[in-house]
Motif scaffolding. Structure first.
Motif, PDB file in Angstrom:
ATOM      1  N   ALA A 215       0.861  -1.189   0.000  1.00 22.86           N
ATOM      2  CA  ALA A 215       0.000   0.000   0.000  1.00 22.86           C
ATOM      3  C   ALA A 215       0.899   1.241   0.000  1.00 22.86           C
ATOM      4  CB  ALA A 215      -0.899  -0.006   1.227  1.00 22.86           C
ATOM      5  N   VAL A 216       0.384   2.345  -0.536  1.00 23.20           N
ATOM      6  CA  VAL A 216       1.164   3.589  -0.641  1.00 23.20           C
ATOM      7  C   VAL A 216       0.603   4.614   0.346  1.00 23.20           C
ATOM      8  CG1 VAL A 216       1.946   5.445  -2.164  1.00 23.20           C
ATOM      9  CG2 VAL A 216       1.620   3.133  -3.079  1.00 23.20           C
ATOM     10  N   ILE A 217       1.490   5.206   1.113  1.00 27.14           N
ATOM     11  CA  ILE A 217       1.115   6.245   2.071  1.00 27.14           C
ATOM     12  C   ILE A 217       1.764   7.559   1.624  1.00 27.14           C
ATOM     13  CG2 ILE A 217       1.077   6.910   4.513  1.00 27.14           C
ATOM     14  CD1 ILE A 217      -0.178   4.145   3.895  1.00 27.14           C
ATOM     15  N   THR A 218       0.969   8.618   1.524  1.00 23.12           N
ATOM     16  CA  THR A 218       1.518   9.948   1.232  1.00 23.12           C
ATOM     17  C   THR A 218       1.197  10.871   2.414  1.00 23.12           C
ATOM     18  OG1 THR A 218      -0.482  10.628   0.055  1.00 23.12           O
ATOM     19  CG2 THR A 218       1.295   9.676  -1.256  1.00 23.12           C
ATOM     20  N   PHE A 219       2.085  11.834   2.651  1.00 27.70           N
ATOM     21  CA  PHE A 219       1.881  12.768   3.763  1.00 27.70           C
ATOM     22  C   PHE A 219       2.698  14.026   3.525  1.00 27.70           C
ATOM     23  CE2 PHE A 219       5.317   9.867   4.738  1.00 27.70           C
ATOM     24  CZ  PHE A 219       6.322  10.672   5.257  1.00 27.70           C
ATOM     25  N   ARG A 220       2.384  15.048   4.283  1.00 30.98           N
ATOM     26  CA  ARG A 220       3.100  16.316   4.189  1.00 30.98           C
ATOM     27  C   ARG A 220       3.799  16.627   5.506  1.00 30.98           C
ATOM     28  NH1 ARG A 220       1.832  19.099  -0.313  1.00 30.98           N
ATOM     29  NH2 ARG A 220      -0.131  18.611  -1.356  1.00 30.98           N
ATOM     30  N   ILE A 221       4.918  17.351   5.404  1.00 33.28           N
ATOM     31  CA  ILE A 221       5.602  17.871   6.598  1.00 33.28           C
ATOM     32  C   ILE A 221       5.809  19.371   6.405  1.00 33.28           C
ATOM     33  CG2 ILE A 221       6.729  15.716   7.244  1.00 33.28           C
ATOM     34  CD1 ILE A 221       9.235  16.651   5.847  1.00 33.28           C
ATOM     35  N   PRO A 222       5.806  20.134   7.504  1.00 32.96           N
ATOM     36  CA  PRO A 222       5.871  21.596   7.377  1.00 32.96           C
ATOM     37  C   PRO A 222       7.120  22.114   6.669  1.00 32.96           C
ATOM     38  CG  PRO A 222       5.218  20.951   9.598  1.00 32.96           C
ATOM     39  CD  PRO A 222       5.634  19.698   8.892  1.00 32.96           C
ATOM     40  N   THR A 223       8.228  21.384   6.772  1.00 34.59           N
ATOM     41  CA  THR A 223       9.489  21.902   6.213  1.00 34.59           C
ATOM     42  C   THR A 223       9.642  21.649   4.710  1.00 34.59           C
ATOM     43  OG1 THR A 223      10.575  19.847   6.875  1.00 34.59           O
ATOM     44  CG2 THR A 223      10.721  21.716   8.392  1.00 34.59           C
ATOM     45  N   LYS A 224       8.758  20.837   4.123  1.00 32.51           N
ATOM     46  CA  LYS A 224       8.876  20.532   2.685  1.00 32.51           C
ATOM     47  C   LYS A 224       7.515  20.691   2.023  1.00 32.51           C
ATOM     48  CE  LYS A 224      12.750  17.341   3.183  1.00 32.51           C
ATOM     49  NZ  LYS A 224      13.271  16.003   2.927  1.00 32.51           N
ATOM     50  N   SER A 225       7.526  21.249   0.829  1.00 25.37           N
ATOM     51  CA  SER A 225       6.265  21.466   0.114  1.00 25.37           C
ATOM     52  C   SER A 225       5.814  20.214  -0.641  1.00 25.37           C
ATOM     53  CB  SER A 225       6.415  22.632  -0.867  1.00 25.37           C
ATOM     54  OG  SER A 225       7.475  22.357  -1.788  1.00 25.37           O
ATOM     55  N   ALA A 226       6.783  19.396  -1.055  1.00 20.47           N
ATOM     56  CA  ALA A 226       6.438  18.192  -1.835  1.00 20.47           C
ATOM     57  C   ALA A 226       5.845  17.100  -0.937  1.00 20.47           C
ATOM     58  CB  ALA A 226       7.682  17.659  -2.541  1.00 20.47           C
ATOM     59  N   LEU A 227       4.955  16.315  -1.514  1.00 18.77           N
ATOM     60  CA  LEU A 227       4.385  15.175  -0.790  1.00 18.77           C
ATOM     61  C   LEU A 227       5.460  14.125  -0.527  1.00 18.77           C
ATOM     62  CD1 LEU A 227       0.918  14.431  -2.454  1.00 18.77           C
ATOM     63  CD2 LEU A 227       1.321  14.930  -0.054  1.00 18.77           C
ATOM     64  N   GLN A 228       5.435  13.550   0.657  1.00 13.45           N
ATOM     65  CA  GLN A 228       6.349  12.469   1.018  1.00 13.45           C
ATOM     66  C   GLN A 228       5.626  11.134   0.836  1.00 13.45           C
ATOM     67  OE1 GLN A 228       9.590  13.610   2.027  1.00 13.45           O
ATOM     68  NE2 GLN A 228       8.562  15.448   1.257  1.00 13.45           N
ATOM     69  N   GLU A 229       6.379  10.087   0.543  1.00  7.45           N
ATOM     70  CA  GLU A 229       5.784   8.766   0.310  1.00  7.45           C
ATOM     71  C   GLU A 229       6.405   7.712   1.211  1.00  7.45           C
ATOM     72  OE1 GLU A 229       5.918   7.441  -3.724  1.00  7.45           O
ATOM     73  OE2 GLU A 229       4.130   8.553  -4.294  1.00  7.45           O
ATOM     74  N   ALA A 230       5.574   6.735   1.576  1.00  6.18           N
ATOM     75  CA  ALA A 230       6.048   5.565   2.314  1.00  6.18           C
ATOM     76  C   ALA A 230       5.265   4.365   1.795  1.00  6.18           C
ATOM     77  CB  ALA A 230       5.831   5.745   3.812  1.00  6.18           C
ATOM     78  N   TYR A 231       5.846   3.181   1.959  1.00  6.53           N
ATOM     79  CA  TYR A 231       5.217   1.959   1.445  1.00  6.53           C
ATOM     80  C   TYR A 231       5.059   0.933   2.559  1.00  6.53           C
ATOM     81  CZ  TYR A 231       6.368   3.995  -3.056  1.00  6.53           C
ATOM     82  OH  TYR A 231       6.467   4.853  -4.124  1.00  6.53           O
ATOM     83  N   SER A 232       3.972   0.176   2.460  1.00  5.74           N
ATOM     84  CA  SER A 232       3.734  -0.863   3.457  1.00  5.74           C
ATOM     85  C   SER A 232       4.539  -2.115   3.137  1.00  5.74           C
ATOM     86  CB  SER A 232       2.243  -1.227   3.483  1.00  5.74           C
ATOM     87  OG  SER A 232       1.911  -2.021   2.350  1.00  5.74           O
ATOM     88  N   THR A 233       4.536  -3.020   4.077  1.00  8.97           N
ATOM     89  CA  THR A 233       5.112  -4.338   3.814  1.00  8.97           C
ATOM     90  C   THR A 233       4.204  -5.069   2.819  1.00  8.97           C
ATOM     91  OG1 THR A 233       3.877  -5.218   5.694  1.00  8.97           O
ATOM     92  CG2 THR A 233       6.134  -4.522   6.105  1.00  8.97           C
ATOM     93  N   PRO A 234       4.756  -5.920   1.949  1.00 11.37           N
ATOM     94  CA  PRO A 234       3.897  -6.709   1.061  1.00 11.37           C
ATOM     95  C   PRO A 234       3.247  -7.840   1.853  1.00 11.37           C
ATOM     96  CG  PRO A 234       6.183  -7.308   0.740  1.00 11.37           C
ATOM     97  CD  PRO A 234       6.181  -6.174   1.725  1.00 11.37           C
ATOM     98  N   ILE A 235       2.271  -8.487   1.250  1.00 13.73           N
ATOM     99  CA  ILE A 235       1.623  -9.631   1.893  1.00 13.73           C
ATOM    100  C   ILE A 235       2.154 -10.931   1.295  1.00 13.73           C
ATOM    101  CG2 ILE A 235      -0.490  -8.383   2.459  1.00 13.73           C
ATOM    102  CD1 ILE A 235      -1.778  -9.786  -0.007  1.00 13.73           C
ATOM    103  N   LEU A 236       1.956 -12.011   2.000  1.00 10.18           N
ATOM    104  CA  LEU A 236       2.315 -13.325   1.476  1.00 10.18           C
ATOM    105  C   LEU A 236       1.372 -13.672   0.334  1.00 10.18           C
ATOM    106  CD1 LEU A 236       2.885 -15.258   4.812  1.00 10.18           C
ATOM    107  CD2 LEU A 236       4.643 -14.496   3.218  1.00 10.18           C
TER     108      LEU A 236
END
Length: 200
Positions: A122-143
């Motif tokens: 799964a893809v997670i996007t989020f913002r932080i105050p110090t950067k204007s661009a969206l940040q991304e993180a990824y979940s663990t895959p499933i079996l």
């Protein structure tokens, strides 16, 4: 004759160490960002002949040192020609995720077609105050999921095997005790029967 040790070299070393510490601290402070740990799990349950339910849960942990804002989750790893969403949504959003906090989301699917499914993260996007661009993180895959797999007789009696493995030694002990008691009682019964026949 040895020359006297002056304090100037020691002061220079101390100043260099202090400057180095300040530089490292400032670089660490500038790199303070949310650190997302995302765990994705999926379990399948046969609900009827030719139908299988898939329960998906996703947990998002903020292990960083800054709050994340406008957190969005999207899990597009379930093809529509294979799965129907029957409960919940494959995407969700939250206003924020504080440091040390956790967000959870779950949904349920129903499989329409048989075969192996290799779900992506799964893809997670989020913002932080110090950067204007969206940040991304990824979940663990499933079996890999063997969707609508044929149930073999071995799998049908899997529960019996588990019980036998768990309580097998106890059953053996009880069986031995019952057999021992039976062997003690049986000769006494047969001798009692012979004694009654002789009296007649």
């Amino acid at each position: 004759m040895a020359s006297p040790v002056t304090g100037k070299p020691l002061i220079s070393v101390a100043l260099i160490a202090l400057l180095s510490f300040l530089l490292v601290s400032s670089s660490l402070a500038s790199s303070d960002v949310p650190f997302m740990v995302v765990q994705k799990k999926a379990t399948s349950t046969r609900i009827k002949s030719g139908a299988e339910s898939i329960s998906v849960s996703i947990d998002i942990y903020n292990q960083g040192s800054t709050t994340a804002f406008d957190v969005s989750l999207s899990d597009e790893s379930w093809p529509q020609d294979v799965f129907d969403v029957v409960n919940g949504n494959t995407s969700h959003s939250w206003e924020r995720l504080d440091v040390g906090g956790i967000l959870s989301h779950s949904f349920e699917l129903e499989a329409k077609r048989k075969g192996m499914h290799y779900g992506g993260p799964a893809v997670i996007t989020f913002r932080i105050p110090t950067k204007s661009a969206l940040q991304e993180a990824y979940s663990t895959p499933i079996l890999p999921l063997d969707v609508l797999a044929e149930r073999t007789p071995e799998k049908k009696f899997e529960w019996a095997k588990r019980l036998l493995a768990k309580y097998g030694s106890l059953v053996s002990v009880i069986s031995i005790i019952v057999l021992f008691v039976y062997l003690i009682i049986t000769p006494s019964k047969s001798s009692a029967a012979k004694g009654s026949k002789k009296k007649r």
